[in-house]
Scaffold this motif. Structure first.
Motif, mmCIF file in Angstrom:
data_model
loop_
_atom_site.group_PDB
_atom_site.id
_atom_site.type_symbol
_atom_site.label_atom_id
_atom_site.label_comp_id
_atom_site.label_asym_id
_atom_site.label_seq_id
_atom_site.Cartn_x
_atom_site.Cartn_y
_atom_site.Cartn_z
ATOM 1 N N UNK A 30 2.435 -30.370 -1.587
ATOM 2 C CA UNK A 30 1.406 -29.712 -0.770
ATOM 3 C C UNK A 30 0.225 -30.653 -0.550
ATOM 4 N N UNK A 31 -0.169 -31.384 -1.597
ATOM 5 C CA UNK A 31 -1.301 -32.306 -1.490
ATOM 6 C C UNK A 31 -1.018 -33.402 -0.467
ATOM 7 N N UNK A 32 0.203 -33.911 -0.455
ATOM 8 C CA UNK A 32 0.567 -34.952 0.511
ATOM 9 C C UNK A 32 0.584 -34.366 1.930
ATOM 10 N N UNK A 33 1.131 -33.161 2.060
ATOM 11 C CA UNK A 33 1.173 -32.493 3.365
ATOM 12 C C UNK A 33 -0.227 -32.225 3.899
ATOM 13 N N UNK A 34 -1.162 -31.839 3.000
ATOM 14 C CA UNK A 34 -2.522 -31.465 3.409
ATOM 15 C C UNK A 34 -3.528 -32.564 3.089
ATOM 16 N N UNK A 35 -3.084 -33.800 3.100
ATOM 17 C CA UNK A 35 -3.946 -34.928 2.734
ATOM 18 C C UNK A 35 -5.225 -34.935 3.577
ATOM 19 N N UNK A 36 -6.366 -35.069 2.904
ATOM 20 C CA UNK A 36 -7.659 -35.077 3.586
ATOM 21 C C UNK A 36 -7.877 -36.411 4.285
ATOM 22 N N UNK A 37 -8.182 -36.349 5.594
ATOM 23 C CA UNK A 37 -8.418 -37.566 6.356
ATOM 24 C C UNK A 37 -9.867 -37.742 6.762
ATOM 25 N N UNK A 38 -10.723 -36.781 6.423
ATOM 26 C CA UNK A 38 -12.142 -36.872 6.758
ATOM 27 C C UNK A 38 -12.953 -36.229 5.641
ATOM 28 N N UNK A 39 -14.267 -36.459 5.663
ATOM 29 C CA UNK A 39 -15.122 -35.864 4.626
ATOM 30 C C UNK A 39 -15.153 -34.351 4.769
ATOM 31 N N UNK A 40 -15.086 -33.842 6.019
ATOM 32 C CA UNK A 40 -15.074 -32.398 6.216
ATOM 33 C C UNK A 40 -13.834 -31.775 5.581
ATOM 34 N N UNK A 41 -12.688 -32.444 5.707
ATOM 35 C CA UNK A 41 -11.467 -31.943 5.088
ATOM 36 C C UNK A 41 -11.521 -32.093 3.577
ATOM 37 N N UNK A 42 -12.125 -33.188 3.105
ATOM 38 C CA UNK A 42 -12.182 -33.435 1.658
ATOM 39 C C UNK A 42 -13.122 -32.457 0.964
ATOM 40 N N UNK A 43 -14.267 -32.160 1.575
ATOM 41 C CA UNK A 43 -15.256 -31.289 0.943
ATOM 42 C C UNK A 43 -15.039 -29.804 1.246
ATOM 43 N N UNK A 51 -8.941 -29.695 1.043
ATOM 44 C CA UNK A 51 -7.842 -29.192 1.861
ATOM 45 C C UNK A 51 -6.562 -29.083 1.040
ATOM 46 N N UNK A 52 -6.225 -30.148 0.330
ATOM 47 C CA UNK A 52 -5.023 -30.122 -0.504
ATOM 48 C C UNK A 52 -5.156 -29.170 -1.674
ATOM 49 N N UNK A 53 -6.350 -29.158 -2.310
ATOM 50 C CA UNK A 53 -6.579 -28.296 -3.461
ATOM 51 C C UNK A 53 -6.462 -26.829 -3.060
ATOM 52 N N UNK A 54 -6.976 -26.476 -1.886
ATOM 53 C CA UNK A 54 -6.933 -25.078 -1.445
ATOM 54 C C UNK A 54 -5.507 -24.558 -1.382
ATOM 55 N N UNK A 55 -4.644 -25.277 -0.679
ATOM 56 C CA UNK A 55 -3.271 -24.792 -0.520
ATOM 57 C C UNK A 55 -2.465 -24.953 -1.803
ATOM 58 N N UNK A 56 -2.821 -25.932 -2.619
ATOM 59 C CA UNK A 56 -2.194 -26.049 -3.933
ATOM 60 C C UNK A 56 -2.568 -24.859 -4.798
#
Length: 587
Positions: free
Chosen positions: A21-34, A172-177
């Motif tokens: 899931x983390x690889x699928x939802x990998x954060x590509x920007x700060x907005x996605x990361x935070x 993003x990854x943490x949420x779906x995980x």
């Protein structure tokens, strides 16, 4: 298939799911990361929030504390659940409307002060690091038993897994995980509870079984538990043992501490609209209730099962011979978290409370002391399926669930720490011109560093998971909660008052904890003992006092200084405009 192999398969499959899931939802920007690009559906966010919330303290430790203390530790349930009501009604929608990424971000902008931002970061780091110790320690306990490794090796495995999916995926990854982890942990917690309730009471709902009849004796379950506890010199399970005053303070500390937890608050920054923030909190309460209403039953039934295992013919009869011990005792002894010592050399397992009142009975039976010399309360939920003799697949599920609970909250805390360092210190204070790519790299590096620090501190944790976590709630209650509340509901509160209040609340609580628990809560290093508590207030309950001191100091300084500038007062007023709750987009 043997139990060890089954554990490896189930736990390994859950790890593969999280990392995938983390690889699928990998954060590509700060907005996605935070903030997961503010695109998470409120129901999914409620589920992720529940997983973020139901940590090792909730899944692994809480039922153990209730089991061995009883009624008094219902404060954990009342405080933590009540805190979510405060969060849903008073904080979540307004913070979402403010439209920032982190709690220090809100405090820095609301109080128009970099000093306020830095103090908020210090407060966040102090409580989050304290909190994450309990999560990593809980993960180590679960790994130690079910993968048959040492506690320290289990801790290292947990650190690697968290690093892989948290650093890659960000929020993003943490949420779906965490959505996946919630499903794993609630299934793992509920299935054993249903089986055990059926065994003891014939009722498949543990919530009803707790107040049902013990089928073996025909007595009400809680009455039977009280009876056998008093027969062995223990205090009753259903009676109040401690101070009502201390219980009230502790419950309040957990409530306002919950409402001030940065890693929970940032979850409400991930939804598209202001109304979604309130809906997320409501869904989170529903998902949390599925576990929290079961926990008291798990605690009571596990305590009853432990005693009847050791005294299969009744507490007035000969206890179990050590040579005839069930597999669950041998399994947990290998971890070092459960230990017996044959004090009188009779080969039997004596388990009782060696108080003065019970001394004559113990002497008549030839008992030399309680021979269960170690019983780490964090093992109770994990050991429960084995104690009750449930199928191997249920034991494997509880392993996966315990690990999921610890890792989900650890990831949320580590993200809060990472965001505080990269966004609130590096981006906002040290290097405002840093590129988005540079900030994202700083976030990942700071999270990696936080994992190393958390793992190091959890190597020899200062207490049970829930005990350590309770201290973190006190720190959040005394430092961040008042600043957030005043930032939303007190238009005139200025930066000087907020900074003074946070410092007074945080320092007073830390000093009190250090005085009575020692440096880093290490037993034996305290300067004062429990008999010298100020007005009988336990360290874990002091967060309420710290919050009162925070509010008092803030308003005292406000009275001696100028109120917040008019544009800040207008900003605070705009946060509370009713149309925001109707679904308006956050600015």
């Amino acid at each position: 298939m043997d139990q060890y192999t089954l554990n490896l398969l189930v736990v390994g499959a859950s790890f593969a799911l999280y990392i995938g899931i983390a690889i699928w939802a990998r954060a590509g920007s700060t907005s996605e990361f935070y903030a997961a690009n503010r695109g998470v559906h409120p129901i999914l966010n409620g589920m992720a929030t529940a997983a973020d919330w139901m940590s090792a303290a909730s899944f692994i430790s809480m039922a153990g504390l209730i089991a061995f203390v009883g009624y008094d530790n219902s404060t954990f349930l009342m405080g933590w659940t009540g805190g979510y009501v405060l969060l849903a009604l008073l904080l979540a929608p307004y913070l979402r409307k403010f439209g920032r990424f982190t709690v220090p971000d809100f405090i820095g902008d609301r109080y128009y002060s970099q000093t306020a931002r830095i103090v908020a970061v210090i407060s966040l780091l102090t409580m989050s690091i304290t909190y994450v110790i309990g999560q990593m320690a809980g993960a180590g306990v679960a790994f130690a038993r079910f993968l048959e490794v040492t506690n320290q090796t289990g801790l290292l495995i947990a650190a690697v897994i968290v690093f892989l999916y948290a650093v890659i995926g960000g929020m993003k990854g943490i949420t779906y995980t965490q959505v996946a982890q919630y499903v794993v942990l609630i299934v793992a917690y509920t299935i054993p509870a249903v089986f055990i309730s059926l065994q003891l009471t014939g009722n498949f709902l543990p919530q009803l079984g707790l107040f049902g009849t013990d089928t073996a004796s025909g007595m009400p379950l809680l009455a039977k538990l009280d009876q056998i506890l008093t027969e062995l010199g223990f205090k009753t399970y259903t009676g109040q043992q401690g101070s009502t005053f201390n219980m009230v303070l502790f419950t309040m500390s957990l409530m306002i501490g919950t409402a001030g937890l940065p890693h929970v608050i940032i979850r409400f920054f991930t939804v598209p609209k202001v109304s979604d923030a309130r809906a997320s909190a409501g869904w989170a309460l529903v998902f949390i209730a599925l576990l929290y209403t079961v926990a008291p039953a798990v605690g009571a039934m596990a305590r009853l099962n432990i005693i009847t295992t050791i005294y299969p013919n009744g507490t007035d009869q000969t206890p179990l011979a050590y040579a005839d011990q069930p597999d669950w005792i041998a399994n947990w002894e290998r971890t070092g978290l459960l230990a017996f010592e044959d004090l009188n050399g009779d080969g039997l397992i004596q388990y009782y409370n060696p108080t003065d009142a019970f001394a004559q009975t113990a002497a008549e039976r030839g008992w030399a002391g309680n021979e269960m010399v170690t019983f780490n309360r964090d093992i109770l939920v994990l050991a429960n399926p084995e104690i009750a003799g449930l199928p191997p697949i249920v034991i494997a599920l509880i392993a996966a669930g315990g690990i999921a609970a610890a890792l989900s909250t650890a990831a949320g805390l580590l993200l809060a720490i990472s965001a505080a360092v990269s966004h609130d210190l590096i981006k906002s204070v040290i290097n405002p011109n840093i590129s988005e790519k540079g900030e994202l790299m700083a976030a990942r590096v700071s999270m990696g560093a936080a994992i190393i620090v958390a793992t190091s501190l959890a190597w020899n944790p200062p207490g049970f998971a829930a005990q350590v976590v309770a201290l973190a709630f006190g720190l959040a209650a005394s430092s961040l909660f008042p600043a957030i509340m005043m930032g939303i509901f007190s238009k005139k509160m200025n930066s000087a008052g907020a900074v003074t209040g946070m410092l007074v609340g945080l320092i007073s609580t830390l000093v009190y904890i250090f005085l009575y628990l020692g440096w880093f809560f290490i037993p034996g290093t305290a300067m004062l003992g429990p008999d010298q508590y100020l007005w009988g207030i336990a360290p874990a309950s002091f967060g309420t006092v710290g919050a009162i001191l925070n509010f008092a100091a803030a308003y005292l300084v406000l009275g001696m200084t100028k109120p917040a500038p008019q544009h800040i007062q207008d900003l605070v007023e705009s946060i509370r405009v009713p149309r925001g709750a109707a679904g308006a987009q956050a600015h």
